[in-house]
Scaffold this active site. Structure first.
Site, PDB file in Angstrom:
ATOM      1  N   LYS A 115      22.482 -17.217  -1.174  1.00 38.04           N
ATOM      2  CA  LYS A 115      21.954 -18.064  -2.246  1.00 38.04           C
ATOM      3  C   LYS A 115      22.741 -17.871  -3.542  1.00 38.04           C
ATOM      4  CE  LYS A 115      17.639 -19.449  -0.339  1.00 38.04           C
ATOM      5  NZ  LYS A 115      16.235 -19.717  -0.390  1.00 38.04           N
ATOM      6  N   LYS A 197      22.113 -22.132   9.284  1.00 39.43           N
ATOM      7  CA  LYS A 197      20.681 -22.385   9.455  1.00 39.43           C
ATOM      8  C   LYS A 197      20.296 -23.776   8.926  1.00 39.43           C
ATOM      9  CE  LYS A 197      17.639 -20.696   6.524  1.00 39.43           C
ATOM     10  NZ  LYS A 197      16.337 -20.397   5.913  1.00 39.43           N
ATOM     11  N   LYS A 200      16.047 -26.795   4.059  1.00 36.65           N
ATOM     12  CA  LYS A 200      15.553 -27.984   3.363  1.00 36.65           C
ATOM     13  C   LYS A 200      16.362 -28.295   2.117  1.00 36.65           C
ATOM     14  CE  LYS A 200      11.334 -25.481   2.526  1.00 36.65           C
ATOM     15  NZ  LYS A 200      11.776 -24.166   2.073  1.00 36.65           N
TER      16      LYS A 200
HETATM   17  N1  AQP Z   1      16.194 -23.051  10.291  1.00 34.61           N
HETATM   18  C1  AQP Z   1      15.112 -22.324  10.516  1.00 34.61           C
HETATM   19  N2  AQP Z   1      14.738 -22.004  11.774  1.00 34.61           N
HETATM   20  C2  AQP Z   1      13.632 -21.260  12.005  1.00 34.61           C
HETATM   21  N3  AQP Z   1      12.814 -20.802  11.017  1.00 34.61           N
HETATM   22  C3  AQP Z   1      13.160 -21.110   9.748  1.00 34.61           C
HETATM   23  N4  AQP Z   1      12.587 -20.831   8.555  1.00 34.61           N
HETATM   24  C4  AQP Z   1      13.330 -21.369   7.563  1.00 34.61           C
HETATM   25  N5  AQP Z   1      14.375 -22.024   8.077  1.00 34.61           N
HETATM   26  C5  AQP Z   1      14.309 -21.880   9.433  1.00 34.61           C
HETATM   27  C6  AQP Z   1      11.343 -20.077   8.390  1.00 34.61           C
HETATM   28  O1  AQP Z   1      10.467 -20.895   7.632  1.00 34.61           O
HETATM   29  C7  AQP Z   1       9.620 -20.049   6.842  1.00 34.61           C
HETATM   30  C8  AQP Z   1       9.553 -20.542   5.438  1.00 34.61           C
HETATM   31  O2  AQP Z   1      10.810 -20.541   4.835  1.00 34.61           O
HETATM   32  P1  AQP Z   1      10.918 -20.708   3.264  1.00 34.61           P
HETATM   33  O3  AQP Z   1      10.696 -22.089   2.858  1.00 34.61           O
HETATM   34  O4  AQP Z   1      10.006 -19.755   2.605  1.00 34.61           O
HETATM   35  O5  AQP Z   1      12.341 -20.233   2.904  1.00 34.61           O
HETATM   36  P2  AQP Z   1      13.696 -20.323   3.613  1.00 34.61           P
HETATM   37  O6  AQP Z   1      13.735 -19.383   4.765  1.00 34.61           O
HETATM   38  O7  AQP Z   1      14.716 -20.104   2.536  1.00 34.61           O
HETATM   39  O8  AQP Z   1      13.738 -21.828   4.165  1.00 34.61           O
HETATM   40  P3  AQP Z   1      14.772 -22.941   3.842  1.00 34.61           P
HETATM   41  O9  AQP Z   1      14.334 -24.185   4.538  1.00 34.61           O
HETATM   42  O10 AQP Z   1      16.167 -22.483   4.111  1.00 34.61           O
HETATM   43  O11 AQP Z   1      14.520 -23.150   2.313  1.00 34.61           O
HETATM   44  P4  AQP Z   1      15.523 -23.269   1.126  1.00 34.61           P
HETATM   45  O12 AQP Z   1      16.507 -24.325   1.566  1.00 34.61           O
HETATM   46  O13 AQP Z   1      14.668 -23.706  -0.009  1.00 34.61           O
HETATM   47  O14 AQP Z   1      16.129 -21.944   0.928  1.00 34.61           O
HETATM   48  C9  AQP Z   1      10.151 -18.639   6.962  1.00 34.61           C
HETATM   49  O15 AQP Z   1       9.360 -17.914   7.882  1.00 34.61           O
HETATM   50  C10 AQP Z   1      11.526 -18.841   7.534  1.00 34.61           C
HETATM   51  O16 AQP Z   1      11.942 -17.743   8.318  1.00 34.61           O
END
Ligand code: AQP
Length: 333
Positions: A115, A197, A200
């Protein structure tokens, strides 16, 4: 006193509309746990401001995420559903844990490194402290089990270490939580880069399927998904793109990966991608419709959040009081 049921805690950031990755890796797995555990499901808005958010959009995202939780099957009767910023204990415990966490530990976190690279113009302390706040979220509730995707394993390990550190320095206070990572779908990859990965906040909207994408958009994104060389629909290390699509297909259709390989043997990528689109559409369309209905009744959603925050606060404030007492802060009297 022994708890009757074990406690589950998990959360998702309202940083945008959640993706199929968040759903298959996390949210979907929360639903069956509700019958066996005391589940606490949070909308972690304090975490989301580690990246710049537009205020009106953040409010909208939080409400939309709540409606998605409910539309996916989270029951406010069975589980505690609330917004993190409504319960001050999260920030309070995070501060205490901050003083027990070493900078080196946070510097090593791969999500922080990723990040920081992505948001070099906003390298704030919150981004670095994110895992400490996550530890506070979990430890406040005596959590036994934390359902998460694979990307969060390093953070959970830190929560365990901080719990043990506090327990050893003072006296047994925190439950040391276990992770619950699904065997399939723990890391759904980007449709445009199967080595990254699905996220969003990906700038390339074709890389992710949003939970609110309409049927046509889902089909178009899956048709455009990158594939591997060859034509075989096979789950293998040298086929990361097809393996990712097989994982998505299996989880959305209920067909095992092995059976799916047989089903698409010799049919080629085009037929396979269309079948993946059908399966994803069948899984997401009913949730999307239900979410839209729920958003019509803002009062109902607000009431759920108020009740959830009251329930969460009654547990969390006791934990903070106990922690303050153990570290030697004067009681208010
Ligand atoms: N690609 C993924 N596959 C499986 N699990 C995933 N998680 C996130 N991406 C995947 C799981 O979703 C939960 C919530 O995630 P979060 O929103 O708290 O943060 P994150 O992991 O940073 O998700 P994003 O989508 O990648 O968000 P941004 O883009 O905002 O950083 C967690 O349990 C995570 O493991």
């Amino acid at each position: 006193m022994e708890k009757v049921k074990k406690t589950v805690f998990s959360g998702i950031q309202p940083t945008g509309t959640i993706t199929l990755g968040n759903y298959l890796g996390a949210l979907r797995n929360w639903i069956p746990l509700q019958d066996e555990y005391d589940c606490i499901y949070c909308i972690v808005d304090l975490h989301s401001i580690t990246i710049r958010q537009e205020p009106a959009q953040l409010r909208k995202n939080a409400m939309s995420l709540l409606a998605l939780y409910l539309a996916s099957g989270i029951s406010p009767e069975k589980s505690t559903v609330f917004v993190q910023s409504h319960v001050p204990a999260h920030a309070e415990l995070a501060w205490v844990l901050d003083t027990m966490c070493y900078i080196g530990e946070l510097n090593r976190m791969t999500q922080f490194k990723d990040k920081s690279a992505k948001h070099a113009d906003n390298l704030n302390m919150g981004l670095m402290n994110y895992p400490v706040l996550m530890a506070a979220d979990i430890l406040l509730y005596g959590t036994d089990l934390v359902p998460i995707g694979k990307d969060q394993t390093q953070h959970l390990e830190l929560a365990r270490n901080l719990a043990e550190r506090f327990n050893n320095r003072y006296s047994p206070t925190f439950v040391v939580p276990e992770g619950f990572i699904p065997k399939l779908g723990a890391k759904i990859m980007s449709l445009q880069n199967p080595l990254a990965k699905m996220s969003k906040s990906d700038e390339n909207v074709n890389g992710f399927i949003s939970m609110l994408d309409d049927d046509e958009t889902i089909r178009r994104k899956l048709r455009r998904a990158v594939t591997d060389s060859g034509m075989e629909v096979r789950f293998a290390e040298d086929k990361p793109a097809i393996s990712n699509l097989l994982t998505i297909y299996s989880l959305c259709s209920g067909v095992s990966v092995a059976d799916a390989e047989k089903q698409f043997d010799g049919l080629g990528y085009g037929v396979f991608k269309d079948a993946v689109a059908d399966a994803v559409i069948s899984a997401l369309a009913p949730i999307r419709q239900r979410q839209a209905e729920l958003l019509e009744d803002k009062q109902y959603l607000t009431d759920i959040l108020r009740q959830g925050a009251e329930r969460a606060e009654s547990i969390a404030s006791k934990t903070v009081a106990k922690v303050y007492r153990k570290i030697g802060f004067l009681p208010r009297g």
